[in-house]
Design an enzyme around this catalytic site. Structure first.
Site, PDB file in Angstrom:
ATOM      1  N   HIS A  39       0.841  -1.209   0.000  1.00 13.84           N
ATOM      2  CA  HIS A  39       0.000   0.000   0.000  1.00 13.84           C
ATOM      3  C   HIS A  39       0.871   1.252   0.000  1.00 13.84           C
ATOM      4  CE1 HIS A  39      -2.763  -2.855   2.327  1.00 13.84           C
ATOM      5  NE2 HIS A  39      -3.514  -2.507   1.311  1.00 13.84           N
ATOM      6  N   SER A 188       0.348  -8.781   1.567  1.00 14.53           N
ATOM      7  CA  SER A 188      -1.112  -8.752   1.571  1.00 14.53           C
ATOM      8  C   SER A 188      -1.572  -8.640   3.013  1.00 14.53           C
ATOM      9  CB  SER A 188      -1.651 -10.063   0.968  1.00 14.53           C
ATOM     10  OG  SER A 188      -3.009 -10.230   1.288  1.00 14.53           O
ATOM     11  N   SER A 189      -2.650  -7.913   3.230  1.00 17.18           N
ATOM     12  CA  SER A 189      -3.201  -7.822   4.589  1.00 17.18           C
ATOM     13  C   SER A 189      -3.550  -9.216   5.096  1.00 17.18           C
ATOM     14  CB  SER A 189      -4.443  -6.935   4.594  1.00 17.18           C
ATOM     15  OG  SER A 189      -4.155  -5.691   3.983  1.00 17.18           O
TER      16      SER A 189
HETATM   17  P1  AMP Z   1      -6.413  -3.750  -0.442  1.00 15.89           P
HETATM   18  O1  AMP Z   1      -6.276  -2.973   0.830  1.00 15.89           O
HETATM   19  O2  AMP Z   1      -6.005  -5.173  -0.358  1.00 15.89           O
HETATM   20  O3  AMP Z   1      -7.756  -3.542  -1.115  1.00 15.89           O
HETATM   21  O4  AMP Z   1      -5.355  -3.093  -1.448  1.00 15.89           O
HETATM   22  C1  AMP Z   1      -5.401  -1.734  -1.759  1.00 15.89           C
HETATM   23  C2  AMP Z   1      -4.532  -1.477  -2.972  1.00 15.89           C
HETATM   24  O5  AMP Z   1      -3.187  -1.866  -2.686  1.00 15.89           O
HETATM   25  C3  AMP Z   1      -4.973  -2.301  -4.189  1.00 15.89           C
HETATM   26  O6  AMP Z   1      -4.842  -1.518  -5.362  1.00 15.89           O
HETATM   27  C4  AMP Z   1      -4.007  -3.440  -4.177  1.00 15.89           C
HETATM   28  O7  AMP Z   1      -3.802  -4.023  -5.447  1.00 15.89           O
HETATM   29  C5  AMP Z   1      -2.747  -2.761  -3.676  1.00 15.89           C
HETATM   30  N1  AMP Z   1      -1.831  -3.755  -3.111  1.00 15.89           N
HETATM   31  C6  AMP Z   1      -2.129  -4.740  -2.220  1.00 15.89           C
HETATM   32  N2  AMP Z   1      -1.046  -5.499  -1.982  1.00 15.89           N
HETATM   33  C7  AMP Z   1      -0.039  -4.983  -2.742  1.00 15.89           C
HETATM   34  C8  AMP Z   1       1.326  -5.331  -2.943  1.00 15.89           C
HETATM   35  N3  AMP Z   1       1.894  -6.364  -2.311  1.00 15.89           N
HETATM   36  N4  AMP Z   1       2.062  -4.579  -3.786  1.00 15.89           N
HETATM   37  C9  AMP Z   1       1.505  -3.525  -4.442  1.00 15.89           C
HETATM   38  N5  AMP Z   1       0.219  -3.156  -4.300  1.00 15.89           N
HETATM   39  C10 AMP Z   1      -0.547  -3.871  -3.466  1.00 15.89           C
END
Ligand code: AMP
Length: 297
Positions: A39, A188-189
Site C-alpha cells: 500500500h 497482503s493484509s
Molecule cells: P487492499 O487494501 O487489499 O484492497 O489493497 C489496496 C490497494 O493496494 C490495491 O490496489 C491493491 O492491489 C494494492 N496492493 C495490495 N497489496 C499490494 C502489494 N503487495 N504490492 C503492491 N500493491 C498492493
C-alpha cells in the site's frame, strides 16, 4: 493530515480544494486498510505526483461473499493512520458501510464476460461487482485526477480500467508493481492469517510463478498448457498448499491464451491452510516481465 468519516464532509472538503486552486491535482489510493509496504509504495508514488493525496480505508462489504472473511478481515486503523501521517497524506477518508450503502441502495456496476466470471470471478462470484461499485462511488465522491492500484490484484486492475473506459470516467489509472517479502511472497493484509508453518509454505506461490515464467520463456509461441502444468506441479510439491487455479490469460480481456505470446498474465490462486492467496506475473507487450519488487531482509 485530516481524517474524514462522513461523505458530506468529504465532498465539502474536496470542493474547497477546487475553489482554492483549480490547477492543483488530486491523487487517490483506495485501500481496505491494515496497511503494509505494498500500500505504502502506492501512497509514496501518489504523494510525489500530486498536490493533494487522499487515501481511503473501507472494508467494502459488497465485495465479500457470504462465506468469506468480512467479519475477521484484519483491521488496525490507529496504526494505519500513523503510517499515513508519516507518508504526508492530506486526507484519510474512512466512510461507514451504512453511509456507503444506505437503506434503499439499489444500483450496482457489474463487469460482464470473462473479467466478471472467470479466474477470481469464478471463485468469488459477485466480487468484482462489489469492487467496481465501490470504486465508482469513491471516484464520484473524491473526484481524483489519478488513482493508484496495485498489479498484485491484476483482475481488479483490468476490471477498473474497463470501467473507466466504458463509462468515460475522467480519471487516470496508475498501476504500481507488486511489493514482495524477501522470499517472494506478495505482501497482503491477509498474510496476517498465516501461522509460522503456513507462512513458510506460502512462498510456493512465488516459486510456481517463477517456474511458469521460465517455462513460458522456453516455449514462446507454444501451448500454454506447458506453463500451466509447470505451475500446477510446483504448487503440488508443497503439502500445505491447495491450488485453486493456475492460468495464462490476456491481462486486459482475461480470456485464456491459446498460444504463449505477449502480453500475458500468469495467475495463481491457492489456499495455504485456511488462507487464500493470489499472485501473478505480467509479461508486457514489449516482451519484458513485471514480477514485482522484493524487499531486502
Ligand atoms: P487492499 O487494501 O487489499 O484492497 O489493497 C489496496 C490497494 O493496494 C490495491 O490496489 C491493491 O492491489 C494494492 N496492493 C495490495 N497489496 C499490494 C502489494 N503487495 N504490492 C503492491 N500493491 C498492493
Amino acid at each position: 493530515m485530516r481524517v474524514v468519516t462522513t461523505i458530506e464532509e468529504m465532498v465539502h472538503e474536496r470542493s474547497q480544494w477546487t475553489q482554492r486552486t483549480s490547477s492543483s491535482t488530486v491523487g487517490l489510493v483506495p485501500t481496505m486498510g491494515y496497511l503494509h509496504e505494498g500500500h505504502l509504495s502506492l501512497v509514496h508514488q501518489g504523494r510525489k505526483e500530486h498536490d493533494k493525496l487522499i487515501v481511503s480505508i473501507f472494508v467494502n462489504p459488497t465485495q465479500f461473499g457470504p462465506t468469506e472473511d468480512l467479519e475477521r478481515y484484519p483491521r488496525n486503523v490507529k496504526r494505519d493512520l500513523e503510517m499515513l501521517a508519516a507518508a504526508d497524506v492530506d486526507i484519510v477518508f474512512i466512510p461507514t458501510a451504512t453511509a456507503m450503502y444506505p437503506h434503499g441502495f439499489v444500483t450496482y456496476v457489474e463487469p460482464t464476460g470473462p473479467l466478471g466470471t472467470e479466474a477470481e470471478g469464478a471463485y468469488r462470484p459477485g466480487h468484482f461487482r462489489g469492487v467496481a461499485t465501490v470504486v465508482l462511488k469513491l471516484f464520484s465522491i473524491l473526484q481524483p485526477d489519478e488513482t493508484y492500484f496495485g498489479q498484485k490484484d491484476a483482475q481488479q486492475v483490468a476490471v477498473i480500467s474497463h470501467m473507466v473506459a466504458d463509462f468515460n470516467l475522467p480519471v487516470k489509472l496508475r498501476i504500481g508493481p507488486t511489493i514482495r517479502e524477501a522470499d517472494g511472497l506478495a505482501m497482503s493484509s491477509r498474510n496476517a492469517y498465516l501461522n509460522a508453518d503456513d507462512r513458510a509454505a506460502a512462498a510456493i506461490v512465488y516459486k510456481a510463478l517463477e517456474v511458469g515464467r521460465c517455462t513460458f520463456d522456453d516455449h514462446r509461441g507454444g501451448d500454454p498448457q506447458t506453463v500451466i502444468q509447470a505451475m500446477v506441479h510446483t504448487v503440488a510439491t508443497e503439502p500445505r498448499a491447495l491450488l485453486e487455479y493456475a492460468e495464462v490469460r490476456d491481462p486486459n480481456s482475461f480470456l485464456s491464451l491459446s498460444t504463449l505470446r505477449a502480453p500475458a498474465l500468469l495467475t495463481i490462486a491457492a489456499k495455504i491452510g485456511p488462507t487464500r492467496l493470489i499472485d501473478n506475473f505480467l509479461l508486457h507487450d514489449n516482451g519484458k516481465w513485471d514480477t514485482g519488487i522484493r524487499v531486502q531482509n
